[in-house]
Design a protein around this motif. Structure first.
Motif, PDB file in Angstrom:
ATOM      1  N   MET A   1      -0.720  -1.849  39.868  1.00  0.00           N
ATOM      2  CA  MET A   1      -1.077  -0.628  41.358  1.00  0.00           C
ATOM      3  C   MET A   1      -0.695   0.087  40.059  1.00  0.00           C
ATOM      4  O   MET A   1       0.132   0.570  39.894  1.00  0.00           O
ATOM      5  CB  MET A   1       0.265  -1.118  42.340  1.00  0.00           C
ATOM      6  N   ASN A   2      -1.909   1.459  40.352  1.00  0.00           N
ATOM      7  CA  ASN A   2      -1.560   2.506  40.079  1.00  0.00           C
ATOM      8  C   ASN A   2      -1.245   3.608  41.004  1.00  0.00           C
ATOM      9  O   ASN A   2      -1.822   4.207  41.352  1.00  0.00           O
ATOM     10  CB  ASN A   2      -3.212   2.857  39.193  1.00  0.00           C
ATOM     11  N   PHE A   3       0.155   3.994  40.382  1.00  0.00           N
ATOM     12  CA  PHE A   3       0.710   5.216  41.721  1.00  0.00           C
ATOM     13  C   PHE A   3       1.123   6.077  41.606  1.00  0.00           C
ATOM     14  O   PHE A   3       0.791   7.149  42.294  1.00  0.00           O
ATOM     15  CB  PHE A   3       2.471   5.349  41.559  1.00  0.00           C
ATOM     16  N   GLN A   4      -0.484   6.420  40.387  1.00  0.00           N
ATOM     17  CA  GLN A   4      -0.480   8.105  39.968  1.00  0.00           C
ATOM     18  C   GLN A   4      -2.343   8.062  40.999  1.00  0.00           C
ATOM     19  O   GLN A   4      -2.793   8.925  40.955  1.00  0.00           O
ATOM     20  CB  GLN A   4      -1.124   8.081  39.229  1.00  0.00           C
ATOM     21  N   SER A   5      -2.653   7.106  41.322  1.00  0.00           N
ATOM     22  CA  SER A   5      -4.067   7.306  42.193  1.00  0.00           C
ATOM     23  C   SER A   5      -4.265   7.512  43.241  1.00  0.00           C
ATOM     24  O   SER A   5      -2.769   7.209  43.907  1.00  0.00           O
ATOM     25  CB  SER A   5      -4.754   5.993  42.228  1.00  0.00           C
ATOM     26  N   PRO A   6      -5.097   8.150  43.920  1.00  0.00           N
ATOM     27  CA  PRO A   6      -5.332   8.640  44.596  1.00  0.00           C
ATOM     28  C   PRO A   6      -4.830   8.162  45.874  1.00  0.00           C
ATOM     29  O   PRO A   6      -4.874   8.295  47.688  1.00  0.00           O
ATOM     30  CB  PRO A   6      -6.289   9.763  44.774  1.00  0.00           C
ATOM     31  N   VAL A   7      -5.499   7.089  45.924  1.00  0.00           N
ATOM     32  CA  VAL A   7      -4.775   5.831  47.489  1.00  0.00           C
ATOM     33  C   VAL A   7      -4.762   4.748  46.652  1.00  0.00           C
ATOM     34  O   VAL A   7      -5.697   4.184  45.110  1.00  0.00           O
ATOM     35  CB  VAL A   7      -6.644   5.215  47.866  1.00  0.00           C
ATOM     36  N   LEU A   8      -3.581   3.941  46.926  1.00  0.00           N
ATOM     37  CA  LEU A   8      -3.139   2.967  46.490  1.00  0.00           C
ATOM     38  C   LEU A   8      -3.037   1.374  47.432  1.00  0.00           C
ATOM     39  O   LEU A   8      -3.533   1.332  48.707  1.00  0.00           O
ATOM     40  CB  LEU A   8      -2.016   2.874  46.771  1.00  0.00           C
ATOM     41  N   HIS A   9      -3.482   0.286  46.316  1.00  0.00           N
ATOM     42  CA  HIS A   9      -3.858  -1.155  47.183  1.00  0.00           C
ATOM     43  C   HIS A   9      -3.427  -2.475  46.922  1.00  0.00           C
ATOM     44  O   HIS A   9      -3.313  -2.247  45.192  1.00  0.00           O
ATOM     45  CB  HIS A   9      -5.257  -1.114  47.394  1.00  0.00           C
ATOM     46  N   SER A  10      -3.142  -2.722  47.295  1.00  0.00           N
ATOM     47  CA  SER A  10      -2.238  -4.224  47.252  1.00  0.00           C
ATOM     48  C   SER A  10      -3.211  -4.732  48.294  1.00  0.00           C
ATOM     49  O   SER A  10      -3.070  -5.010  48.903  1.00  0.00           O
ATOM     50  CB  SER A  10      -1.069  -4.387  47.278  1.00  0.00           C
ATOM     51  N   ILE A  11      -2.614  -6.430  47.356  1.00  0.00           N
ATOM     52  CA  ILE A  11      -2.560  -7.341  48.489  1.00  0.00           C
ATOM     53  C   ILE A  11      -1.794  -8.788  48.225  1.00  0.00           C
ATOM     54  O   ILE A  11      -1.461  -9.237  47.138  1.00  0.00           O
ATOM     55  CB  ILE A  11      -3.823  -8.067  48.248  1.00  0.00           C
ATOM     56  N   GLU A  12      -1.270  -8.889  49.531  1.00  0.00           N
ATOM     57  CA  GLU A  12      -0.371 -10.107  49.561  1.00  0.00           C
ATOM     58  C   GLU A  12      -0.269 -11.411  50.432  1.00  0.00           C
ATOM     59  O   GLU A  12      -0.222 -10.592  51.590  1.00  0.00           O
ATOM     60  CB  GLU A  12       1.337  -9.471  49.097  1.00  0.00           C
ATOM     61  N   ASN A  13      -0.264 -12.512  50.270  1.00  0.00           N
ATOM     62  CA  ASN A  13       0.052 -13.179  51.507  1.00  0.00           C
ATOM     63  C   ASN A  13      -1.535 -12.346  52.036  1.00  0.00           C
ATOM     64  O   ASN A  13      -1.364 -13.070  53.794  1.00  0.00           O
ATOM     65  CB  ASN A  13       1.036 -12.992  52.071  1.00  0.00           C
ATOM     66  N   GLY A  14      -2.165 -12.243  51.699  1.00  0.00           N
ATOM     67  CA  GLY A  14      -3.465 -12.607  52.484  1.00  0.00           C
ATOM     68  C   GLY A  14      -3.464 -10.792  53.524  1.00  0.00           C
ATOM     69  O   GLY A  14      -4.330 -10.372  54.564  1.00  0.00           O
ATOM     70  N   ILE A  15      -2.172 -10.264  53.538  1.00  0.00           N
ATOM     71  CA  ILE A  15      -2.733  -8.941  54.200  1.00  0.00           C
ATOM     72  C   ILE A  15      -2.756  -7.679  52.887  1.00  0.00           C
ATOM     73  O   ILE A  15      -2.621  -8.439  51.906  1.00  0.00           O
ATOM     74  CB  ILE A  15      -0.522  -8.610  54.267  1.00  0.00           C
ATOM     75  N   ALA A  16      -4.029  -6.962  53.297  1.00  0.00           N
ATOM     76  CA  ALA A  16      -4.350  -6.091  52.229  1.00  0.00           C
ATOM     77  C   ALA A  16      -3.699  -4.881  53.016  1.00  0.00           C
ATOM     78  O   ALA A  16      -4.083  -3.901  53.632  1.00  0.00           O
ATOM     79  CB  ALA A  16      -5.753  -6.162  52.475  1.00  0.00           C
ATOM     80  N   ARG A  17      -2.990  -3.586  51.690  1.00  0.00           N
ATOM     81  CA  ARG A  17      -2.693  -2.026  52.430  1.00  0.00           C
ATOM     82  C   ARG A  17      -3.582  -1.558  51.478  1.00  0.00           C
ATOM     83  O   ARG A  17      -3.510  -1.494  49.870  1.00  0.00           O
ATOM     84  CB  ARG A  17      -1.071  -2.650  52.283  1.00  0.00           C
ATOM     85  N   LEU A  18      -3.548  -0.601  52.193  1.00  0.00           N
ATOM     86  CA  LEU A  18      -4.753   0.888  51.896  1.00  0.00           C
ATOM     87  C   LEU A  18      -3.527   1.887  52.245  1.00  0.00           C
ATOM     88  O   LEU A  18      -3.499   2.529  53.078  1.00  0.00           O
ATOM     89  CB  LEU A  18      -5.517   1.099  52.368  1.00  0.00           C
ATOM     90  N   VAL A  19      -3.007   2.758  50.355  1.00  0.00           N
ATOM     91  CA  VAL A  19      -2.087   3.864  50.946  1.00  0.00           C
ATOM     92  C   VAL A  19      -2.350   5.401  50.358  1.00  0.00           C
ATOM     93  O   VAL A  19      -2.739   5.507  49.213  1.00  0.00           O
ATOM     94  CB  VAL A  19      -0.278   3.083  50.439  1.00  0.00           C
ATOM     95  N   LEU A  20      -2.635   5.701  51.306  1.00  0.00           N
ATOM     96  CA  LEU A  20      -3.818   7.437  50.882  1.00  0.00           C
ATOM     97  C   LEU A  20      -2.181   7.802  50.353  1.00  0.00           C
ATOM     98  O   LEU A  20      -0.923   7.749  50.603  1.00  0.00           O
ATOM     99  CB  LEU A  20      -3.373   8.196  52.421  1.00  0.00           C
ATOM    100  N   ASN A  21      -2.787   8.426  49.068  1.00  0.00           N
ATOM    101  CA  ASN A  21      -0.996   8.407  48.246  1.00  0.00           C
ATOM    102  C   ASN A  21      -1.929  10.231  47.673  1.00  0.00           C
ATOM    103  O   ASN A  21      -1.867  10.289  46.010  1.00  0.00           O
ATOM    104  CB  ASN A  21      -1.882   7.899  46.545  1.00  0.00           C
ATOM    105  N   ARG A  22      -1.866  10.944  48.122  1.00  0.00           N
ATOM    106  CA  ARG A  22      -1.641  12.201  47.780  1.00  0.00           C
ATOM    107  C   ARG A  22      -0.142  13.334  48.535  1.00  0.00           C
ATOM    108  O   ARG A  22      -0.940  14.373  49.384  1.00  0.00           O
ATOM    109  CB  ARG A  22      -2.856  13.150  47.904  1.00  0.00           C
ATOM    110  N   PRO A  23       0.501  13.540  48.648  1.00  0.00           N
ATOM    111  CA  PRO A  23       1.468  13.652  49.548  1.00  0.00           C
ATOM    112  C   PRO A  23       2.128  14.533  49.173  1.00  0.00           C
ATOM    113  O   PRO A  23       1.632  15.217  50.357  1.00  0.00           O
ATOM    114  CB  PRO A  23       2.991  12.205  49.101  1.00  0.00           C
ATOM    115  N   ASP A  24       1.810  15.562  48.538  1.00  0.00           N
ATOM    116  CA  ASP A  24       1.832  16.487  47.614  1.00  0.00           C
ATOM    117  C   ASP A  24       0.843  18.013  48.030  1.00  0.00           C
ATOM    118  O   ASP A  24       0.863  18.869  48.841  1.00  0.00           O
ATOM    119  CB  ASP A  24       1.715  17.561  46.734  1.00  0.00           C
ATOM    120  N   ASP A  25      -0.496  17.115  49.348  1.00  0.00           N
ATOM    121  CA  ASP A  25      -1.589  18.128  49.520  1.00  0.00           C
ATOM    122  C   ASP A  25      -1.401  17.218  50.679  1.00  0.00           C
ATOM    123  O   ASP A  25      -2.885  17.523  50.967  1.00  0.00           O
ATOM    124  CB  ASP A  25      -2.717  17.555  48.624  1.00  0.00           C
ATOM    125  N   GLY A  26      -0.929  16.547  51.181  1.00  0.00           N
ATOM    126  CA  GLY A  26      -1.299  16.342  52.594  1.00  0.00           C
ATOM    127  C   GLY A  26      -2.447  15.421  52.830  1.00  0.00           C
ATOM    128  O   GLY A  26      -2.857  14.861  53.506  1.00  0.00           O
TER     129      GLY A  26
END
Length: 262
Positions: A1-26
């Motif tokens: 996972m690239n924590f600098q990306s504006p959108v993070l994603h991961s998959i574990e045990n069939g659960i996919a997570r999409l995380v919006l990742n521009r916290p300083d820009d709303g």
């Protein structure tokens, strides 16, 4: 996972997570955000999924389009927004049609296209502190990436027009009462409540869940005769699944079923 990306994603045990990742820009939606979001959806769509979770880092869920980037590209705004839509619209369509439940966890304010990212989910959980505002027409624009569709589906056309024409701000309780949100939780309890729901869904009969989504999402566009035929075909398909056999056997054995999503 690239924590600098504006959108993070991961998959574990069939659960996919999409995380919006521009916290300083709303978590504002820039062209780079669109590219990262489209790539993240493409990656999770290839996986064996049981559930998808959409959440965000930072104090806001998503403020909508990156107005600063719009200003920088004001002389070529149609081309710039067109490039964003070429990335986001296919990703949103793919996300909407994946045959698994989608849960959004809205911990902070949402505006503009951020409303679409929140409300495209099958289950929308939100903090009691959340506020929602359309915002588009305040700068002479119209909704995008499904915002008008999902809001109208959830709360009706009249209230959707209030949101997107009058730009009224709705608090969390109003959103719950209208049906825009499914559950409200205290800020400190939201993540735990969402995780409980996600894990419950991921352990469920997700093969059947996918068919239920298709039936419910398409019901309004079909007459009852057509829908009954499609519904009957879906039921017969579900009877052939491993999950159905397990569910019936578990009932006979008087035990909890162990569904595999097949």
């Amino acid at each position: 996972m690239n924590f600098q990306s504006p959108v993070l994603h991961s998959i574990e045990n069939g659960i996919a997570r999409l995380v919006l990742n521009r916290p300083d820009d709303g978590n504002a939606i820039s062209l780079a955000f669109c590219s990262a979001f489209a790539e993240a959806v493409e990656q999770i769509a290839r996986a064996e999924l049981r559930c998808i979770v959409i959440s965000a880092n930072g104090p806001r869920f998503c403020s909508g389009g990156d107005i600063g980037e719009f200003v920088e590209n004001r002389e070529r705004l149609p081309e710039h927004i067109g490039a964003m839509l070429e990335l986001l619209n296919p990703a949103m369509k793919k996300l909407a049609t994946l045959p698994v439940p989608v849960v959004s966890v809205v911990h902070g304010s949402a505006g503009g296209a951020g409303i679409a990212l929140a409300c495209c989910a099958d289950f929308v959980l939100a903090s009691e502190k959340v506020r929602v505002r359309g915002g588009y027409s305040a700068i002479g624009l119209t909704p995008d990436i499904g915002a008008s569709y999902y809001v109208a589906q959830r709360i009706g056309a009249a209230k959707a027009k209030r949101m997107f024409i009058l730009n009224e701000t709705f608090d969390a309780q109003q959103c719950l009462a209208m049906g825009l949100f499914d559950q409200l939780h205290a800020p400190e309890e939201l993540a735990g409540a969402a995780e409980t729901l996600v894990r419950t869904l991921a352990c469920g009969a997700t093969a059947a869940y996918g068919l239920v989504k298709q039936l419910c999402d398409g019901a309004a566009s079909r007459d009852v005769e057509t829908h009954l035929d499609i519904e009957g075909a879906a039921l017969l398909a579900s009877t052939r699944s491993e999950d159905a056999r397990e569910g019936v056997q578990a009932f006979i054995d008087k035990r909890a079923p162990e569904f595999k999503g097949r």
